[in-house]
Design an enzyme around this catalytic site. Structure first.
Site, PDB file in Angstrom:
ATOM      1  N   ASP A   1      -0.303  -5.909  -2.871  1.00  0.00           N
ATOM      2  CA  ASP A   1       0.303  -4.776  -3.586  1.00  0.00           C
ATOM      3  C   ASP A   1       1.044  -5.332  -4.795  1.00  0.00           C
ATOM      4  O   ASP A   1       2.100  -5.934  -4.670  1.00  0.00           O
ATOM      5  CB  ASP A   1       1.292  -4.030  -2.679  1.00  0.00           C
ATOM      6  CG  ASP A   1       0.595  -3.257  -1.564  1.00  0.00           C
ATOM      7  OD1 ASP A   1      -0.527  -3.645  -1.172  1.00  0.00           O
ATOM      8  OD2 ASP A   1       1.179  -2.269  -1.070  1.00  0.00           O
TER       9      ASP A   1
ATOM     10  N   LYS B   1      -1.202   2.997  -6.153  1.00  0.00           N
ATOM     11  CA  LYS B   1      -0.073   3.275  -5.279  1.00  0.00           C
ATOM     12  C   LYS B   1       1.084   3.799  -6.105  1.00  0.00           C
ATOM     13  O   LYS B   1       1.315   3.314  -7.214  1.00  0.00           O
ATOM     14  CB  LYS B   1       0.290   1.965  -4.557  1.00  0.00           C
ATOM     15  CG  LYS B   1       1.558   1.992  -3.730  1.00  0.00           C
ATOM     16  CD  LYS B   1       1.722   0.666  -2.957  1.00  0.00           C
ATOM     17  CE  LYS B   1       3.103   0.523  -2.358  1.00  0.00           C
ATOM     18  NZ  LYS B   1       3.311  -0.777  -1.686  1.00  0.00           N
TER      19      LYS B   1
ATOM     20  N   LYS C   1      -2.486   5.295  -2.288  1.00  0.00           N
ATOM     21  CA  LYS C   1      -1.391   5.003  -1.365  1.00  0.00           C
ATOM     22  C   LYS C   1      -0.069   5.559  -1.896  1.00  0.00           C
ATOM     23  O   LYS C   1       0.562   4.945  -2.754  1.00  0.00           O
ATOM     24  CB  LYS C   1      -1.268   3.485  -1.137  1.00  0.00           C
ATOM     25  CG  LYS C   1      -0.075   3.111  -0.261  1.00  0.00           C
ATOM     26  CD  LYS C   1      -0.046   1.616   0.050  1.00  0.00           C
ATOM     27  CE  LYS C   1       1.249   1.227   0.747  1.00  0.00           C
ATOM     28  NZ  LYS C   1       1.368  -0.220   0.989  1.00  0.00           N
TER      29      LYS C   1
END
Lengths: 301, 284
Positions: free
Chosen positions: A138, A201, A237
């Site tokens: 991430d 995300k 996400k």
């Protein structure tokens, strides 16, 4: 590296009023009890169980991993969560604790959460996390550069991170709470996908507002358009601020009605959350027993 | 000359320091003497109860953590506020079918009771706590600590005094509570919530629901985040329901007749846990 900045700005502008109206409708959906149970189980299986604190210890991460594998010891029929998300130095601990299970290990990297570091050490951090065993990375984008209008630099850094990931999946954190406008969210989403993101995300979880339904819908629509144009599926996400089961189910409704059933799997949709897990477990137990539950009966990560 | 359309009061719930309508959107028409329509009040649902418990749980530790002196001050202020609005409460009780003189007496008794328990806040631990004789070089203390979140079933009548008698000892002892008000006297309960809200009582410490006992009581009895139930004026079937379901999470249960409203200090102790501490005596 043959990639170049896409020809944008071809990102559409976002109608904030229409967006709010559409989200309000998603929130008003009512669900039958049976659908609710299956939605809650699905949401549970999509969780990236996260701990990103300065005080994280190997012991805490191991504990979290056990919870990831069997979220509710009283109900072994429940699915495991999708992944455990930790800082790079704890990836090895998580990897060992999860060996033999299907729970993946995700690691934040690239000077999380600010992203304020030179590109070289940020790339090194990715390589380190991958070498330690991370299945997913991430990353955070340089919001400062993005807001300066230096979109090409952001595109290049995402592309470089994707290369550094190798086999690992790359999730690109836009930190929507710092991007100010939905137009920026949409543009950053398009940029990230063009640059090779496997997932986009919303947030680090360190900035508020985080994953509001509105920004999530903007990003879902960006994924939809990108898929229509290129045929490539990109995952989504939302992370940060999703604390209760009801909100999580709203997100699933939104996902189903925007991107369709193909995205309704942990492979293409994740919740970045920690407290959400317990609320889902409490709601599932409530559905099973008929009794409202106490948070004190659930492990406190 | 202006003729004004009177503004009628909407009686709502009291949850987490706010006055929401029931999430279910339902209302019940309250009939006063002779079947006259007095007002509409909320018919709370299970989800309202759940929300109230969440609010109570959140508020409880903060309330218990306040000094006993401050808890006493806040209870005293509640009495002051009630005194200031005594006429309104008497009128409201009358609307709900009570006699004028009875209503006024009831308000007076409620004020007295609040003052009484306000005084107990910084005394009950002294009176009920103990220093225990032990055969080792230790001091050994037993002190009462609040149980946590308590469900209160208020008696059908008296509408105001019953509610105050149920809630005041819990507040004195540092508990938070979720109250199901009388179905025949719901209006004074909601107005009493306004008094609480004006008295610096932190939101969520007292939550008041109006509605039907047969609908709310089963959920209250089974809710695992409620630590105890104080029920006033319940029938045998309701008592069995409470007793059976309280076993789920070992709730403390206190059952009282509807007229047990006398300010008994032991009422505070019904929802206290005894913590015993060993402290070594200094070595000379």
């Amino acid at each position: 590296m043959a990639r170049t900045t896409p020809t944008p700005p071809d990102s559409p502008t976002i109608d904030a009023v229409g967006l709010a109206e559409r989200v309000a409708r998603f929130k008003a959906r009512s669900l039958k009890a049976a659908s609710k149970v299956s939605a809650l189980k699905l949401a549970l299986s999509m969780i990236d169980l996260t701990t990103l604190e300065g005080r994280d210890t190997p012991g805490k991460v191991r504990q979290l991993c056990r919870k990831a594998v069997r979220p509710d010891p009283a109900d072994p029929s429940l699915p495991h969560v999708a992944a455990v998300c930790v800082y790079p130095t704890l990836v090895r601990v998580a990897k060992d604790a999860l060996s033999g299970t299907k729970v993946r290990v995700a690691s934040v990297a690239t000077a999380f959460p600010s992203g304020q570091a030179d590109l070289a050490p940020r790339l090194d951090e990715i390589r380190y996390a991958v070498a330690e065993g991370a299945d997913e990375i991430d990353m955070v984008i340089s919001r400062g550069k993005f807001l300066c209008g230096d979109h090409a630099a952001v595109f290049d850094e995402i592309a470089a991170c994707k290369d550094a990931c190798g086999e690992a999946h790359l999730k690109v954190i836009l930190e929507t709470g710092e991007l100010h406008t939905y137009d920026n969210v949409r543009r950053a989403s398009d940029l990230a996908m063009e640059a090779g993101a496997d997932f986009i995300k919303t947030s680090t979880g360190k900035v508020s507002p985080a994953a509001t339904p509105e920004v999530t819908l903007v990003m879902l629509q960006a994924i939809q358009d990108f898929h229509a144009r290129t045929g490539r599926m990109v995952g989504m996400k939302p992370a940060g601020g999703i604390r209760d089961a009801k909100t999580a189910v709203t997100f699933l409704v939104m996902l189903r009605e925007t991107l369709g059933p193909a995205w309704l799997t942990p492979e293409w949709f994740r919740f970045g959350a920690s407290t959400l897990t317990n609320d889902i477990l409490m709601q599932l137990t409530k559905q099973r027993t008929g009794h409202y539950q106490s948070a004190r009966d659930y492990t406190n990560d | 000359m202006s003729t004004r359309i009177p503004v009628l009061k909407t009686y709502k719930l009291y949850i987490g320091g706010q006055f929401p309508r029931t999430e279910s959107g339902r209302a019940i028409a309250l009939e006063g003497r002779g079947g006259r329509h007095v007002a509409n009040y909320c018919r709370a649902s299970r989800k309202d109860l759940r929300n109230a418990v969440v609010a109570a749980r959140k508020a409880q530790s903060g309330w218990a953590g306040k000094t006993a002196y401050l808890r006493g001050q806040i209870l005293y202020r509640t009495a002051e506020m009630l005194e200031g609005r005594a006429a309104q409460f008497a009128e409201e009780l009358r609307l709900q079918g009570d006699s004028a003189s009875g209503a006024r007496k009831e308000v007076d008794a409620a004020i007295e009771l609040l003052i009484h328990y306000a005084g107990w806040t910084d005394k009950y631990t002294q009176v009920f706590g103990t220093v225990n004789p032990v055969a080792s070089p230790h001091f050994n203390f037993s002190v009462p600590e609040p149980t946590g979140v308590i469900g209160v079933v208020a008696p059908e009548s008296p509408g105001l005094l019953g509610l105050v008698a149920g809630v005041a000892p819990l507040l004195a002892g540092g508990n938070a509570c979720v109250v199901l008000a009388s179905a025949t006297h719901p209006l004074s309960a909601v107005t009493f919530a306004e008094v609480l809200n004006d008295s610096d009582l932190p939101g969520g410490v007292v939550n008041i629901l109006t509605g039907l006992r047969q609908e709310i009581l089963p959920t209250m009895a089974t809710h695992k985040d409620i630590d105890g139930i104080a029920a006033y004026g319940t029938n045998a079937a309701e008592q069995t329901l409470i007793a059976e379901n309280a076993a789920l999470n070992v709730k403390r249960v206190a059952l009282h007749p509807a007229d047990a409203l006398d300010g008994d200090p032991f009422r505070i102790m019904e929802f206290q846990e005894i913590k015993t501490t060993w402290h070594p005596v200094a070595i000379r």
